[in-house]
Design a protein around this motif. Sequence first.
Motif, PDB file in Angstrom:
ATOM      1  N   UNK A   1       4.566   6.022  -0.026  1.00 32.99           N
ATOM      2  CA  UNK A   1       3.390   5.431  -0.668  1.00 32.99           C
ATOM      3  C   UNK A   1       3.386   3.949  -0.337  1.00 32.99           C
ATOM      4  N   UNK A   2       2.223   3.339  -0.387  1.00 32.13           N
ATOM      5  CA  UNK A   2       2.094   1.922  -0.038  1.00 32.13           C
ATOM      6  C   UNK A   2       2.046   1.078  -1.304  1.00 32.13           C
ATOM      7  N   UNK A   3       2.671  -0.102  -1.238  1.00 28.02           N
ATOM      8  CA  UNK A   3       2.662  -1.040  -2.365  1.00 28.02           C
ATOM      9  C   UNK A   3       1.410  -1.912  -2.242  1.00 28.02           C
ATOM     10  N   UNK A   4       0.513  -1.775  -3.203  1.00 28.91           N
ATOM     11  CA  UNK A   4      -0.751  -2.511  -3.188  1.00 28.91           C
ATOM     12  C   UNK A   4      -0.649  -3.818  -3.957  1.00 28.91           C
TER      13      UNK A   4
ATOM     14  N   UNK B   1       0.946   1.460  -6.585  1.00 27.40           N
ATOM     15  CA  UNK B   1       1.186   2.171  -5.329  1.00 27.40           C
ATOM     16  C   UNK B   1       0.017   3.116  -5.062  1.00 27.40           C
ATOM     17  N   UNK B   2      -0.155   3.480  -3.809  1.00 29.58           N
ATOM     18  CA  UNK B   2      -1.217   4.419  -3.442  1.00 29.58           C
ATOM     19  C   UNK B   2      -0.722   5.370  -2.358  1.00 29.58           C
ATOM     20  N   UNK B   3      -1.227   6.588  -2.417  1.00 35.31           N
ATOM     21  CA  UNK B   3      -0.948   7.557  -1.357  1.00 35.31           C
ATOM     22  C   UNK B   3      -2.165   7.763  -0.475  1.00 35.31           C
TER      23      UNK B   3
ATOM     24  N   UNK C   1       8.709  -2.029   7.494  1.00 39.80           N
ATOM     25  CA  UNK C   1       8.456  -3.457   7.328  1.00 39.80           C
ATOM     26  C   UNK C   1       7.007  -3.710   6.933  1.00 39.80           C
ATOM     27  N   UNK C   2       6.089  -3.026   7.577  1.00 38.93           N
ATOM     28  CA  UNK C   2       4.673  -3.114   7.222  1.00 38.93           C
ATOM     29  C   UNK C   2       4.139  -1.709   7.011  1.00 38.93           C
ATOM     30  N   UNK C   3       3.119  -1.601   6.188  1.00 35.99           N
ATOM     31  CA  UNK C   3       2.594  -0.288   5.817  1.00 35.99           C
ATOM     32  C   UNK C   3       1.820   0.347   6.963  1.00 35.99           C
ATOM     33  N   UNK C   4       2.076   1.623   7.203  1.00 41.15           N
ATOM     34  CA  UNK C   4       1.268   2.395   8.161  1.00 41.15           C
ATOM     35  C   UNK C   4       0.135   3.104   7.440  1.00 41.15           C
ATOM     36  N   UNK C   5       0.195   3.135   6.107  1.00 42.27           N
ATOM     37  CA  UNK C   5      -0.803   3.846   5.314  1.00 42.27           C
ATOM     38  C   UNK C   5      -2.002   2.960   4.978  1.00 42.27           C
TER      39      UNK C   5
END
Length: 798
Positions: free
Chosen positions: A26-29, A53-55, A112-116
């Motif tokens: 999941x990504x940290x928003x 967080x978001x999926x 390191x960086x979000x792919x989502x």
Amino acid sequence: SFLQRTLERLPSTQSLKLTAEEAAPVAVVAIQRYLSEPTEGQQLDSYSYDVTITDGVWRAKCFLHPSLNHLVHRNTLRTGTDVSVRQCSFVYNERRLGHGYICIEKVESSAETSSLLPRINNPSSLPMLVSRKHYLSLWNNDDPEGDMWISGSASPDPVLDVSKVTLLSSLESSFRASWKPLPLLVKIIHKSRLRYYGKFGLKIDYPFQTYFEVADQSGTMSLVLWNELCPEYYLRMNVGAVLYLQNYTLKQSYSNRSRPQMDHHRMKNFTSVEICLNPRNPAAVITVVSPKSVLPQWGLPEVSYQFTARSELEKISNGSACDVIGLVTFVGRVERVRSKGNKAPEKYWTYRWVHSVDGTSDRPFILELFSSSQPEIFNQICPMTYLVCTQMRVCQVEGSLPYLTSSCETEIFITGYHKGQPYVSDPRVKSFIQWTKTLKDNVVLQKTAVGGHYCYPPPPRRFSQSATDTSGQVPLVAASDLKRELESLQYREHKKLAIQGEIAAIRYRNDPKKGRSVFSVMVTKEIVKDVCCCSFQVSNEPQDYSSDTHKDPADCLMSPSSDRSKANTRKRTNQLRRLKYKNTKEREEQEEEESASAYEQQECQGPRCNVCVPLDSVASSWESSSWSKQREEITEHLRHGGLHQDSVSRRFTFDEKSALLRWSNLQPTRWTPQAAAAAAPPHTPSPGHYQLTILGINKQIAVDAAFLPVVRADDPRAVGLSQDPHDNSMLSCLSSGFLCPLRRFGCLLAEEILATARGLENTHVVCVLELCQLGGDKVEVLINKVYRVMDVTLDSAS
């Protein structure tokens, strides 16, 4: 949706807990901070964190278990990255029916960086599962945070009855409990930053306070805005605004708070009482009058300033207040320092160093800017912008240039925020604007810098330790305490301390990604006169910004080389030193001829020079005769002595502006597509530096520290340095922080400096260290200054 399934499963589990060996990332928003609620037993931490967080389908605002708070403290868990939640639980709110939240108990970073996130057009539009109403700024308590802080103009003015207003001069004599206040009509002439006074057990939803100095035709008085009125009015109550106040109260003035210096207003100050605006008992009525509705017959005074030119700064007494305007040439990274009160809840100040010039002196203003509750401006300060700072306090420093530090009443404004400010008509501001019209952008850009380590003022000539007066004193700590100090640092926290011992080993290091020395020898055939690197001096006086000058050449701290290369280098530089130009035209012709020569094909290792030939890097080191044996006997070796990319400033360019701002600012609270687009600036070769191993005085603990001497006159750290000559020995370089001018002796090689390190053998020294936590496991440990014992002063009482 992974989050939806998790939320549905959690309440139905017997233990309200889920463990996942493999969880979808999941990504940290967003990461949001608030004061911890009091709990029975020991308080684990002063603050708690909600992590959004978001999926990609749902968003969930989750509580971060206090055992994971250290991941935020060190910026390991941060916005814009992907994580895997390995264990979570569902916690019911026992005081409210039907309320609960997800608690993250174990989490791992995935990337390191979000792919989502790049695949989501607008994360804020996704459904939210859980929410709170109030948060603090992530890294300090001074900045307004969230949508509850209302900005913009108010609704159209109601009809104001100004026939029954009272004057400030009448309030002092009317200070009694039974008095019913008449309306006030006042203008704001000073504004303080926000103060958050929340503490455990305080049953106030919005524990904020801020104060203003307001004036009418009779004089000035303090006005205090309390609690939830701060989110509603703070951003609308600006200097120059006119207020119509009803249902206010009076109370005796609080004598211990700071106050702006207002002698230049030439108005009577009423200091025995202050005006209080409360949200209830009684509920104050505040009307911010629109500028077009303000009438001259009201007799409200104009806002007055006391702008000071850089040429006048040395004449102003220590502690005096002044306003300044300048063109920004250097902006340091944002750092944090722990409040000296150090009581729960802990508090951090955020600050950055800035240089600006105003054309009245060759020297810049050196500005220490603390957060002024204007994050949108504070985070956008960059070179080439016009910067106004009000109510700055003068700090006169013995042996160094004076600098200005911000006060509680300081406000800052940059290009884009000047319109409508009362100072725009000030004669000094108009004069400054006229001067900037004589400048060439490309010339000024050559003298700009962003980020990197910066600390001011330089340490004094003698190190002192006093038991009675500890103001401004660098704490001397035991080597055994240094590990605890390093581990306690939070993200971008800066700390200065000193240890005593001896220097056991030194190694000269280059950027491992280059494979070659960053410092190069100037070997052009016939074109260099005094622009050779050996001619550059560390100077208090940067060059004139109003005229074009030759670009600076390569650094004069050279990498190690073979004896043959060194001999050839000396021969070439001696030949260059004898070259003379007849006139500027001949020089230009020679430069044009050289630019087409074979030298153009050679790789330049200097940041700005295009006529350098690199030298191969050769390992170069020194160690004391006893270090090999001592190394076997020490109990611990703290190895944080490397030089990080974040430690070195970079040239500013408009093309990289967004990336450089993000690099030098703190990690944002929320992820935005705009921030993600401003990727970190590309890796650049770090300058050569020395890594020193300091052995504690009791020879039990060793610590590595990097030493990056000032070698260029245009290094921001060169401003304010002493110009006292020294012999360029290792000890004198460590004591002064810079390489001495080398006009007579040509270019100095790093190995030549290292050859003098034997003078450090068994020498008892005190080392001033600069510590900064750069995020994750990166900790910056730099040597600021080394004192010999003979340069130490002891107080008899200590």
